[in-house]
Write a protein that holds these residues in place. Structure first.
Motif, PDB file in Angstrom:
ATOM      1  N   THR A   4      -9.757 -80.678   9.502  1.00 66.27           N
ATOM      2  CA  THR A   4      -9.587 -78.994   9.336  1.00 66.27           C
ATOM      3  C   THR A   4      -7.983 -79.017   9.997  1.00 66.27           C
ATOM      4  N   LEU A   5      -7.166 -78.141   9.122  1.00 71.47           N
ATOM      5  CA  LEU A   5      -5.988 -77.978   9.569  1.00 71.47           C
ATOM      6  C   LEU A   5      -5.634 -76.485   9.947  1.00 71.47           C
ATOM      7  N   PHE A   6      -5.350 -76.171  11.097  1.00 66.57           N
ATOM      8  CA  PHE A   6      -5.075 -74.827  11.569  1.00 66.57           C
ATOM      9  C   PHE A   6      -3.683 -74.644  11.362  1.00 66.57           C
ATOM     10  N   THR A   7      -2.838 -73.633  10.466  1.00 63.17           N
ATOM     11  CA  THR A   7      -1.669 -73.484  10.211  1.00 63.17           C
ATOM     12  C   THR A   7      -1.268 -72.152  10.696  1.00 63.17           C
ATOM     13  N   ASN A   8      -0.084 -71.856  11.126  1.00 55.70           N
ATOM     14  CA  ASN A   8       0.498 -70.365  11.500  1.00 55.70           C
ATOM     15  C   ASN A   8      -0.469 -69.824  12.856  1.00 55.70           C
ATOM     16  N   VAL A   9      -0.734 -70.714  13.594  1.00 58.54           N
ATOM     17  CA  VAL A   9      -1.109 -70.094  14.847  1.00 58.54           C
ATOM     18  C   VAL A   9      -0.435 -70.241  15.921  1.00 58.54           C
ATOM     19  N   ARG A  10      -0.723 -69.528  17.151  1.00 57.30           N
ATOM     20  CA  ARG A  10      -0.006 -69.490  18.251  1.00 57.30           C
ATOM     21  C   ARG A  10      -0.586 -70.214  19.263  1.00 57.30           C
ATOM     22  N   ILE A  11      -0.362 -71.355  19.586  1.00 60.46           N
ATOM     23  CA  ILE A  11      -1.002 -72.326  20.386  1.00 60.46           C
ATOM     24  C   ILE A  11      -1.083 -71.934  21.928  1.00 60.46           C
ATOM     25  N   LEU A  12      -2.113 -71.717  22.364  1.00 60.93           N
ATOM     26  CA  LEU A  12      -2.190 -71.752  24.042  1.00 60.93           C
ATOM     27  C   LEU A  12      -2.970 -72.717  24.510  1.00 60.93           C
ATOM     28  N   ASP A  13      -2.132 -73.833  25.044  1.00 62.35           N
ATOM     29  CA  ASP A  13      -3.033 -74.967  24.937  1.00 62.35           C
ATOM     30  C   ASP A  13      -3.754 -75.281  26.199  1.00 62.35           C
ATOM     31  N   GLY A  14      -3.891 -74.787  27.250  1.00 62.87           N
ATOM     32  CA  GLY A  14      -4.715 -74.611  28.337  1.00 62.87           C
ATOM     33  C   GLY A  14      -4.296 -75.284  29.428  1.00 62.87           C
ATOM     34  N   SER A  15      -2.829 -75.601  29.420  1.00 64.16           N
ATOM     35  CA  SER A  15      -2.384 -76.321  30.455  1.00 64.16           C
ATOM     36  C   SER A  15      -1.463 -74.938  31.019  1.00 64.16           C
ATOM     37  N   SER A  16      -0.314 -75.031  31.770  1.00 58.11           N
ATOM     38  CA  SER A  16       0.388 -73.874  32.129  1.00 58.11           C
ATOM     39  C   SER A  16       1.399 -73.542  31.170  1.00 58.11           C
ATOM     40  N   ALA A  17       1.694 -74.318  29.962  1.00 54.07           N
ATOM     41  CA  ALA A  17       2.585 -74.194  29.011  1.00 54.07           C
ATOM     42  C   ALA A  17       2.592 -72.993  28.268  1.00 54.07           C
ATOM     43  N   LEU A  18       3.621 -72.307  28.226  1.00 52.34           N
ATOM     44  CA  LEU A  18       3.773 -70.920  27.503  1.00 52.34           C
ATOM     45  C   LEU A  18       3.157 -71.135  25.996  1.00 52.34           C
ATOM     46  N   PRO A  19       2.645 -70.283  25.249  1.00 54.92           N
ATOM     47  CA  PRO A  19       2.287 -70.349  23.796  1.00 54.92           C
ATOM     48  C   PRO A  19       3.395 -70.531  22.826  1.00 54.92           C
ATOM     49  N   TRP A  20       3.022 -71.403  21.888  1.00 54.42           N
ATOM     50  CA  TRP A  20       4.261 -71.581  20.990  1.00 54.42           C
ATOM     51  C   TRP A  20       3.632 -71.532  19.558  1.00 54.42           C
ATOM     52  N   SER A  21       4.455 -71.442  18.549  1.00 53.91           N
ATOM     53  CA  SER A  21       3.873 -71.179  17.246  1.00 53.91           C
ATOM     54  C   SER A  21       3.656 -72.653  16.422  1.00 53.91           C
ATOM     55  N   GLY A  22       2.719 -72.867  15.852  1.00 55.83           N
ATOM     56  CA  GLY A  22       2.638 -74.180  15.213  1.00 55.83           C
ATOM     57  C   GLY A  22       1.406 -74.360  14.463  1.00 55.83           C
ATOM     58  N   SER A  23       0.953 -75.791  14.313  1.00 55.16           N
ATOM     59  CA  SER A  23      -0.273 -76.157  13.615  1.00 55.16           C
ATOM     60  C   SER A  23      -0.764 -77.267  14.505  1.00 55.16           C
ATOM     61  N   VAL A  24      -2.183 -77.366  13.929  1.00 51.39           N
ATOM     62  CA  VAL A  24      -3.188 -78.375  14.745  1.00 51.39           C
ATOM     63  C   VAL A  24      -4.040 -78.973  13.826  1.00 51.39           C
ATOM     64  N   LEU A  25      -4.047 -80.345  13.601  1.00 53.37           N
ATOM     65  CA  LEU A  25      -4.911 -81.115  12.620  1.00 53.37           C
ATOM     66  C   LEU A  25      -6.126 -81.664  13.426  1.00 53.37           C
ATOM     67  N   VAL A  26      -7.330 -81.172  12.955  1.00 55.97           N
ATOM     68  CA  VAL A  26      -8.470 -81.721  13.557  1.00 55.97           C
ATOM     69  C   VAL A  26      -8.995 -82.982  12.655  1.00 55.97           C
ATOM     70  N   SER A  27      -9.298 -83.967  13.044  1.00 54.17           N
ATOM     71  CA  SER A  27      -9.688 -85.048  12.296  1.00 54.17           C
ATOM     72  C   SER A  27     -11.183 -85.852  13.126  1.00 54.17           C
ATOM     73  N   GLY A  28     -12.485 -85.492  12.142  1.00 55.99           N
ATOM     74  CA  GLY A  28     -13.359 -85.782  12.996  1.00 55.99           C
ATOM     75  C   GLY A  28     -13.609 -84.918  14.095  1.00 55.99           C
TER      76      GLY A  28
END
Ligand SMILES: [Zn+2]
Length: 427
Positions: A4-28
């Motif tokens: 599954t590929l999530f595109t055009n998302v605002r990534i809030l990664d759970g660390s203290s990093a500020l969110p950024w725009s990007g995409s996330v690829l899930v494999s298995g």
């Protein structure tokens, strides 16, 4: 399992990093790639979810879960539910938690001996849907303590949601029984609770010999001890005996706070603040007016808890959301309200509140190396949220704003494909 590929998302990664725009690829069942910027990652045959600016964040972790509490106003109503109905209830609640975005839950005691274990096993083998789950024992208590609901003329243990023990030998026997059943943790009721006027919150109940016997068995089997501990003495007792998960911790003194801070690399506190708030402000319909709640000690405990938990947070002790949802005044699946309470009353920033439910959640699940972050190689437990939780934490308890829930690489709540191009909207 499809990628599954999530595109055009605002990534809030759970660390203290500020969110950024990007995409996330899930494999298995793992996050394979986390990209920055507008260029999507190569799909490589993956199903593509255009998030349209929605927030992609780690699944939430509930640190103090009671699937078997049945949204009733009394403790005895939990016990009166027959076992067969109770199993079905727990299965339904587990599914609801997952669909609400709680991809991990830490069982904090169940009402009948094997309820938590059976539900965890059924989830793990795919028989029912539910979060990753650590199964608890029943609450272990002593006569007169929280969890002992027997009456002098009706001394039947079935009336109690806790198991009564007297002395180290009986403790050992009961702990071994739960370990035999396959629990992940043993729950000890070290303090009382204002819900039970004969054993209020500031009282402590168990002898060191009893706690030591329990923890010896727990360690022998490599499991975890957890404690209901509202009084300062009970929190100290839990820490002295190597209990890792402390529920409530409302009352503290300097010594307790020092001990918590010294153990902060190993200890988690999951206070369950919602029930204190609800008893004071929202339980009138169930016969508990503010005056009655105050007389029961809830105002004193609320004030003490806010002070204790704020100080713990300042000292770097991990304070996690969840706790005692499953009563009429704290119904299941409103659990994300804790994050708002953390900000409003405990001095958390919204980012710290998110961390408490994500990165710290992975840690309390004993999988901090692979759970609780949007990070390459981590398990794909993800939420797609309509809006910005940092600007408005309350959207996390609005089912409509939880656009998708993924656990272990598979959708527990799939995004609506029809609206896949317009999932996001302004926070
Ligand atoms: Zn609890």
């Amino acid at each position: 399992m499809n990628d599954t590929l999530f595109t055009n998302v605002r990534i809030l990664d759970g660390s203290s990093a500020l969110p950024w725009s990007g995409s996330v690829l899930v494999s298995g069942n793992r996050i394979r790639q986390v990209g920055r910027g507008p260029a999507p990652l190569a799909p490589a045959g993956a199903s593509v979810i255009d998030g349209a600016g929605a927030t992609l964040m780690p699944g939430l972790c509930e640190a103090h879960t009671h699937f078997s509490w049945n949204d009733a106003a009394t403790l005895s109503a939990i016990q009166r539910m027959p076992l067969e109905e109770h199993v079905l209830w727990c299965a339904k609640v587990a599914r609801r938690y997952l669909e609400a975005g709680w991809t991990s839950c830490v069982g904090a005691a169940c009402a009948k001996p094997r309820l938590d274990v059976v539900i965890r096993n059924a989830i793990n083998c795919g028989q029912i849907k539910g979060p990753r789950y650590l199964a608890a024992s029943q609450e272990i208590t002593v006569p007169g303590g929280l969890g002992d609901e027997t009456l002098p003329h009706l001394p039947f243990p079935e009336f109690s949601f806790g198991v009564n023990v007297n002395g180290a030998d009986e403790m050992r026997k009961v702990v071994r029984m739960f370990l035999k059943y396959g629990v992940d943790s043993i729950k000890l009721n070290l303090s009382g609770d204002n819900f039970t006027p004969d054993s209020p919150a500031e009282t402590s109940w168990m002898t060191d010999a009893e706690v030591a016997a329990a923890m010896e068995e727990v360690r022998l089997r490599g499991k975890r001890g957890t404690a209901h501990a509202r009084s300062a003495a009970s929190v100290k007792q839990a820490l002295r005996h190597g209990i890792d998960v402390i529920y409530h911790a409302s009352f503290t003194d300097e010594e307790t706070l020092d001990m918590l801070e010294a153990a902060k690399a190993r200890v988690f506190v999951a206070p369950g603040v919602a029930i204190l708030y609800a008893m004071l402000n929202e339980a009138e319909a169930y016969g508990i007016s503010r005056a009655k709640a105050t007389a029961m000690g809830y105002q004193v405990e609320w004030d003490a808890a806010l002070e204790s938990l704020s100080k713990m947070h300042k000292r770097g002790v991990r304070v996690l959301p969840g706790g005692d949802y499953g009563f009429a005044f704290t119904p299941h699946c409103q659990n994300a309200r804790d994050l708002e309470f953390f900000v409003k009353y405990l001095g958390f920033t919204p980012m710290e509140a998110i961390e408490s439910a994500t990165v710290h959640g992975g840690q309390i699940m004993m999988r901090g190396h692979e759970l609780g972050l949007v990070k390459e190689g981590y398990l794909a437990d993800l939420l797609l949220v309509d809006g910005d939780p940092l600007a408005n934490l309350s959207i996390l308890r609005e089912p409509k704003r939880i656009l998708a829930v993924m656990k272990d690489g598979a959708f527990a709540k799939a995004p609506e494909i029809a609206s896949a191009r317009s999932l996001g909207r302004a926070a």
